[in-house]
Design a protein around this motif. Structure first.
Motif, PDB file in Angstrom:
ATOM      1  N   HIS A  82      41.844 -13.569  -3.753  1.00 29.56           N
ATOM      2  CA  HIS A  82      40.666 -13.425  -2.880  1.00 29.56           C
ATOM      3  C   HIS A  82      39.696 -12.371  -3.413  1.00 29.56           C
ATOM      4  N   LEU A  83      39.799 -12.054  -4.702  1.00 29.55           N
ATOM      5  CA  LEU A  83      38.991 -10.979  -5.266  1.00 29.55           C
ATOM      6  C   LEU A  83      37.485 -11.189  -5.086  1.00 29.55           C
ATOM      7  N   PRO A  84      36.939 -12.406  -5.253  1.00 26.52           N
ATOM      8  CA  PRO A  84      35.499 -12.576  -5.019  1.00 26.52           C
ATOM      9  C   PRO A  84      35.062 -12.178  -3.611  1.00 26.52           C
ATOM     10  N   VAL A  85      35.898 -12.481  -2.616  1.00 25.52           N
ATOM     11  CA  VAL A  85      35.572 -12.102  -1.240  1.00 25.52           C
ATOM     12  C   VAL A  85      35.572 -10.589  -1.090  1.00 25.52           C
ATOM     13  N   VAL A  86      36.558  -9.925  -1.712  1.00 18.25           N
ATOM     14  CA  VAL A  86      36.637  -8.464  -1.648  1.00 18.25           C
ATOM     15  C   VAL A  86      35.404  -7.836  -2.284  1.00 18.25           C
ATOM     16  N   VAL A  87      34.991  -8.352  -3.446  1.00 13.08           N
ATOM     17  CA  VAL A  87      33.828  -7.802  -4.141  1.00 13.08           C
ATOM     18  C   VAL A  87      32.562  -8.000  -3.304  1.00 13.08           C
ATOM     19  N   MET A  88      32.385  -9.202  -2.750  1.00 14.59           N
ATOM     20  CA  MET A  88      31.201  -9.454  -1.923  1.00 14.59           C
ATOM     21  C   MET A  88      31.181  -8.571  -0.689  1.00 14.59           C
ATOM     22  N   GLY A  92      28.429  -5.797   0.110  1.00 14.66           N
ATOM     23  CA  GLY A  92      27.699  -5.981   1.366  1.00 14.66           C
ATOM     24  C   GLY A  92      27.673  -4.725   2.201  1.00 14.66           C
ATOM     25  N   THR A  93      28.804  -4.020   2.294  1.00 16.24           N
ATOM     26  CA  THR A  93      28.832  -2.785   3.084  1.00 16.24           C
ATOM     27  C   THR A  93      28.031  -1.675   2.415  1.00 16.24           C
ATOM     28  N   LEU A  94      27.995  -1.695   1.089  1.00 16.91           N
ATOM     29  CA  LEU A  94      27.181  -0.698   0.385  1.00 16.91           C
ATOM     30  C   LEU A  94      25.704  -0.878   0.713  1.00 16.91           C
ATOM     31  N   LEU A  95      25.276  -2.128   0.853  1.00 19.48           N
ATOM     32  CA  LEU A  95      23.873  -2.403   1.176  1.00 19.48           C
ATOM     33  C   LEU A  95      23.501  -1.958   2.593  1.00 19.48           C
ATOM     34  N   LEU A  96      24.510  -1.795   3.463  1.00 18.34           N
ATOM     35  CA  LEU A  96      24.213  -1.361   4.827  1.00 18.34           C
ATOM     36  C   LEU A  96      23.625   0.045   4.873  1.00 18.34           C
ATOM     37  N   SER A  97      23.794   0.805   3.802  1.00 17.15           N
ATOM     38  CA  SER A  97      23.203   2.148   3.765  1.00 17.15           C
ATOM     39  C   SER A  97      21.681   2.093   3.821  1.00 17.15           C
ATOM     40  N   LEU A  98      21.098   0.939   3.488  1.00 17.91           N
ATOM     41  CA  LEU A  98      19.643   0.800   3.566  1.00 17.91           C
ATOM     42  C   LEU A  98      19.137   1.000   4.996  1.00 17.91           C
ATOM     43  N   ILE A  99      19.972   0.666   5.974  1.00 17.76           N
ATOM     44  CA  ILE A  99      19.578   0.870   7.379  1.00 17.76           C
ATOM     45  C   ILE A  99      19.364   2.352   7.641  1.00 17.76           C
ATOM     46  N   GLY A 100      20.308   3.173   7.227  1.00 17.85           N
ATOM     47  CA  GLY A 100      20.180   4.610   7.443  1.00 17.85           C
ATOM     48  C   GLY A 100      19.027   5.213   6.680  1.00 17.85           C
ATOM     49  N   PHE A 261      21.772   4.714  13.359  1.00 15.72           N
ATOM     50  CA  PHE A 261      22.005   3.849  12.201  1.00 15.72           C
ATOM     51  C   PHE A 261      23.490   3.567  11.991  1.00 15.72           C
ATOM     52  N   THR A 262      24.376   4.442  12.450  1.00 22.51           N
ATOM     53  CA  THR A 262      25.809   4.140  12.350  1.00 22.51           C
ATOM     54  C   THR A 262      26.173   2.973  13.248  1.00 22.51           C
ATOM     55  N   LEU A 263      25.658   2.971  14.468  1.00 21.30           N
ATOM     56  CA  LEU A 263      25.924   1.858  15.379  1.00 21.30           C
ATOM     57  C   LEU A 263      25.331   0.551  14.852  1.00 21.30           C
ATOM     58  N   LEU A 264      24.123   0.619  14.293  1.00 18.24           N
ATOM     59  CA  LEU A 264      23.515  -0.577  13.712  1.00 18.24           C
ATOM     60  C   LEU A 264      24.308  -1.071  12.509  1.00 18.24           C
ATOM     61  N   ALA A 265      24.812  -0.136  11.696  1.00 19.04           N
ATOM     62  CA  ALA A 265      25.610  -0.520  10.530  1.00 19.04           C
ATOM     63  C   ALA A 265      26.920  -1.170  10.961  1.00 19.04           C
ATOM     64  N   MET A 266      27.516  -0.675  12.028  1.00 21.37           N
ATOM     65  CA  MET A 266      28.743  -1.297  12.545  1.00 21.37           C
ATOM     66  C   MET A 266      28.481  -2.728  13.001  1.00 21.37           C
ATOM     67  N   LEU A 267      27.372  -2.924  13.711  1.00 17.97           N
ATOM     68  CA  LEU A 267      27.026  -4.267  14.174  1.00 17.97           C
ATOM     69  C   LEU A 267      26.764  -5.189  12.996  1.00 17.97           C
ATOM     70  N   ALA A 268      26.016  -4.703  12.018  1.00 15.73           N
ATOM     71  CA  ALA A 268      25.723  -5.528  10.842  1.00 15.73           C
ATOM     72  C   ALA A 268      26.996  -5.845  10.063  1.00 15.73           C
ATOM     73  N   ALA A 269      27.919  -4.871   9.957  1.00 13.29           N
ATOM     74  CA  ALA A 269      29.181  -5.110   9.253  1.00 13.29           C
ATOM     75  C   ALA A 269      30.010  -6.173   9.957  1.00 13.29           C
ATOM     76  N   ALA A 270      30.015  -6.134  11.290  1.00 15.31           N
ATOM     77  CA  ALA A 270      30.753  -7.145  12.033  1.00 15.31           C
ATOM     78  C   ALA A 270      30.181  -8.540  11.786  1.00 15.31           C
ATOM     79  N   LEU A 271      28.853  -8.640  11.779  1.00 13.00           N
ATOM     80  CA  LEU A 271      28.217  -9.948  11.536  1.00 13.00           C
ATOM     81  C   LEU A 271      28.465 -10.426  10.110  1.00 13.00           C
ATOM     82  N   LEU A 272      28.377  -9.504   9.136  1.00 14.14           N
ATOM     83  CA  LEU A 272      28.635  -9.879   7.748  1.00 14.14           C
ATOM     84  C   LEU A 272      30.090 -10.305   7.547  1.00 14.14           C
ATOM     85  N   GLY A 273      31.016  -9.577   8.167  1.00 17.30           N
ATOM     86  CA  GLY A 273      32.422  -9.930   8.050  1.00 17.30           C
ATOM     87  C   GLY A 273      32.716 -11.288   8.658  1.00 17.30           C
TER      88      GLY A 273
END
Length: 340
Positions: A82-88, A92-100, A261-273
């Motif tokens: 499942h390595l491709p999923v792990v990498v994506m 994806g979570t690294l990009l969430l820093s753009l919100i902050g 931005f932490t709460l928004l990042a959590m919401l975005a992470a849940a949707l991405l996951g």
């Protein structure tokens, strides 16, 4: 000779908090309960009671060893497949820093402070980079501390109380010969990792030693009852010492934006996951948990408590940590050059 008050008040307070939280049925009671009890003590008394010397390292050592033992050969094969999923998921979570970054920059925070305060991990390393790039290290440290507090308090509770109750599997056998050898090897690897100035040595060193041995020899063993809770208690006490009245009074506007931005990042992470789990046909709950902003310790413990894929969550967190460590400074320099 009696111990100084600073050395026994904090662990005793944490033990009381952990015990009460376990009676109340809280998620991760020995970490969350001790954390809240120590924060309450420091804020109510307005005294800077310190943590036990080496307490957080010892807690991480025990917890990481238990997490590493989840990596049997079958689990490792599953992660590799499942390595491709792990990498994506990690990117994806690294990009969430753009919100902050966007929220802090709109509020007039300087570029370096906004950037390093918004990274999803590696708190001490981000503070060092902030110093190197003329940011405000106190604000960067405050942002990471507040995000850690929110993750410890919210994520286990949301996942625990938002999901059906799960029955714990029977405890794994305890092999003291292997455990003592692996604990020693993990401690030595952590000291070597620290000497080489690598990130999070007391988490990644024992985790690596136990995971490699567990996968190589297909051990299927676990920690004895109480040892994992001891690690949680030590970590909770140490984390609580980051917070006092002065912390919550400092830069309330900045902290409020970090909260947002932490709460928004959590919401975005849940949707991405959820989306990634649907596209790849994988366990969406484990992906959601692994993509949450926060520390590897807290999120892996949550996965363990909920009987989710500890290995998948760990893989996502470890890869993201290394991405943050190796990409944060080059990306910031590139961003600075483009806006010079």
């Amino acid at each position: 000779m009696p111990l100084p008050r600073d050395l026994w008040v904090t662990p005793l307070t944490g033990a009381v908090g952990g015990y009460l939280a376990s009676l109340a049925g809280w998620p991760l009671p020995w970490m969350v309960g001790s954390l809240l009890a120590v924060i309450a003590l420091r804020c109510l008394s307005n005294r800077a009671f310190s943590e036990l010397p080496g307490g957080r390292k010892a807690g991480q050592w025990l917890v990481a060893s238990g997490i590493g033992l989840h990596f049997t050969s079958e689990v490792l094969e599953q992660i590799v497949s499942h390595l491709p999923v792990v990498v994506m998921g990690a990117f994806g979570t690294l990009l969430l820093s753009l919100i902050g970054i966007a929220i802090l920059r709109r509020a007039g925070v300087d570029r370096a402070t906004a950037f390093f305060a918004s990274m999803p991990g590696g708190a001490s390393e981000m503070v060092n980079l902030a110093l190197r790039h003329d940011a405000q290290p106190a604000r960067v440290a405050a942002a990471h501390s507040l995000r850690l507090l929110l993750v410890v308090l919210l994520i286990p509770a949301l996942f625990t109380w938002g999901l059906p109750a799960v029955s714990a599997p029977p405890p794994l056998p305890v092999d003291w010969t292997w455990l003592l050898a692996l604990l020693a090897a993990g401690g030595l690897l952590a000291m070597l990792w620290a000497r080489l100035k690598q990130p999070n040595p007391w988490m990644l060193g024992p985790l690596t030693a136990c995971a490699l041995a567990s996968a190589t020899f297909d051990l299927h063993i676990g920690l004895p009852p109480g040892l994992g809770q001891l690690g949680q208690w030590l970590i909770g006490c140490a984390l609580g010492c980051h917070f006092d009245r002065a912390f919550f009074r400092s830069a309330p506007g900045f902290l409020a934006r970090v909260l947002l931005f932490t709460l928004l990042a959590m919401l975005a992470a849940a949707l991405l996951g959820e989306a990634l789990g649907w596209l790849a046909g994988e366990d969406h709950l484990s992906l959601m948990l692994g993509m949450m902003p926060g520390g590897i310790t807290e999120l892996c413990l949550t996965a363990e408590a909920l009987q989710l894929s500890v290995a998948l969550v760990t893989a996502l967190q470890v890869l993201r940590l290394f991405l943050v460590m190796f990409l944060a400074e080059p990306l910031f320099r590139l961003w600075s050059k483009r806006h010079a």
